[in-house]
Design an enzyme around this catalytic site. Sequence first.
Site, PDB file in Angstrom:
ATOM      1  N   SER A 102      -2.385 -44.066 -67.203  1.00 34.12           N
ATOM      2  CA  SER A 102      -2.694 -42.664 -66.939  1.00 34.12           C
ATOM      3  C   SER A 102      -1.420 -41.816 -66.987  1.00 34.12           C
ATOM      4  O   SER A 102      -0.746 -41.768 -68.010  1.00 34.12           O
ATOM      5  CB  SER A 102      -3.432 -42.536 -65.610  1.00 34.12           C
ATOM      6  OG  SER A 102      -4.022 -41.271 -65.477  1.00 34.12           O
ATOM      7  N   ASP A 197     -14.330 -42.102 -69.919  1.00 33.03           N
ATOM      8  CA  ASP A 197     -13.072 -41.544 -69.436  1.00 33.03           C
ATOM      9  C   ASP A 197     -12.800 -40.238 -70.163  1.00 33.03           C
ATOM     10  O   ASP A 197     -12.762 -40.210 -71.394  1.00 33.03           O
ATOM     11  CB  ASP A 197     -11.934 -42.535 -69.706  1.00 33.03           C
ATOM     12  CG  ASP A 197     -10.586 -42.054 -69.202  1.00 33.03           C
ATOM     13  OD1 ASP A 197     -10.506 -40.949 -68.621  1.00 33.03           O
ATOM     14  OD2 ASP A 197      -9.600 -42.795 -69.387  1.00 33.03           O
ATOM     15  N   HIS A 227     -12.051 -44.433 -66.173  1.00 26.80           N
ATOM     16  CA  HIS A 227     -10.638 -44.195 -65.911  1.00 26.80           C
ATOM     17  C   HIS A 227     -10.240 -44.860 -64.592  1.00 26.80           C
ATOM     18  O   HIS A 227     -10.919 -44.736 -63.585  1.00 26.80           O
ATOM     19  CB  HIS A 227     -10.368 -42.693 -65.816  1.00 26.80           C
ATOM     20  CG  HIS A 227      -8.923 -42.340 -65.781  1.00 26.80           C
ATOM     21  ND1 HIS A 227      -8.187 -42.114 -66.925  1.00 26.80           N
ATOM     22  CD2 HIS A 227      -8.063 -42.187 -64.737  1.00 26.80           C
ATOM     23  CE1 HIS A 227      -6.940 -41.826 -66.582  1.00 26.80           C
ATOM     24  NE2 HIS A 227      -6.838 -41.863 -65.260  1.00 26.80           N
TER      25      HIS A 227
END
Length: 261
Positions: A102, A197, A227
């Site tokens: 991320s 996501d 995610h």
Amino acid sequence: MPVRTYRPHTPRTPRTEDTGLPCLLYLHGGGFTVGSLDGVDEVCRLFSLHAECVVVSVDYRLAPEHPFPAAVDDTRAAHAWLVENAAVLGIDRHRIAVGGDSAGGGLAAVLCLDLRSRGLPQPALQVLAYPAVDDSYERPSWTEFADAPLLGTADAQWFRRQYVGDGDVAPDPLLTPLRATTLAGLAPAHVITAEVDPLRDDAEAYAQRLEQEGVPVLCRRYPGVFHGFFTEVGTFTKATEAVVDAAASLRNVFTGGVLPK
């Protein structure tokens, strides 16, 4: 800046002559605002085990107390520290990879761009798990998965505001790597995306651009996960699968090979 170091118990990856073990510099996720060394502990242990390398996990400064470019500065400093102190740390400075999930994946991508801009050698590999590489929120996954579990579109936008503030920000590849003029000459990349996501399409667009500009890329989308799955080792089977897949890529490049197909 605190770091946490993991070492393989019985490494089979050969040491190079008069040097040490390969290393992965790892950067945790959390929207540049939250996240910690503890949150990626299982991932780093698994990488060290399966990639047979040292893993150095970085506790970079977080927004909003430390907005952009503090996290970039810390990433740059951590990498420079590894290179400069490789012999003392038992690390081969020619086999240092970078990775993250991320926000951390975005920082890993940024590090490669930053090193290129300063004429310095690229990492052996960049491992990017659903990296944050753009802030346009224009690709279809931002709408399709606006209310996805753990991270929705509004959440991502809130995190971005903590990192850069509410005002307009001048274009900067160290903030949005996908908008860099060129991605040519960057490190080979192993890119991981999750099916459900909002960041999925940005990450896959980044992988596509890398490949189009001559960078070796392996991009894998994991079905049925959202995610944040990558760090949930022990909770989601796909998490372990994704880490082990990425570790195989690391092992290959550390031993002079290429990305597996």
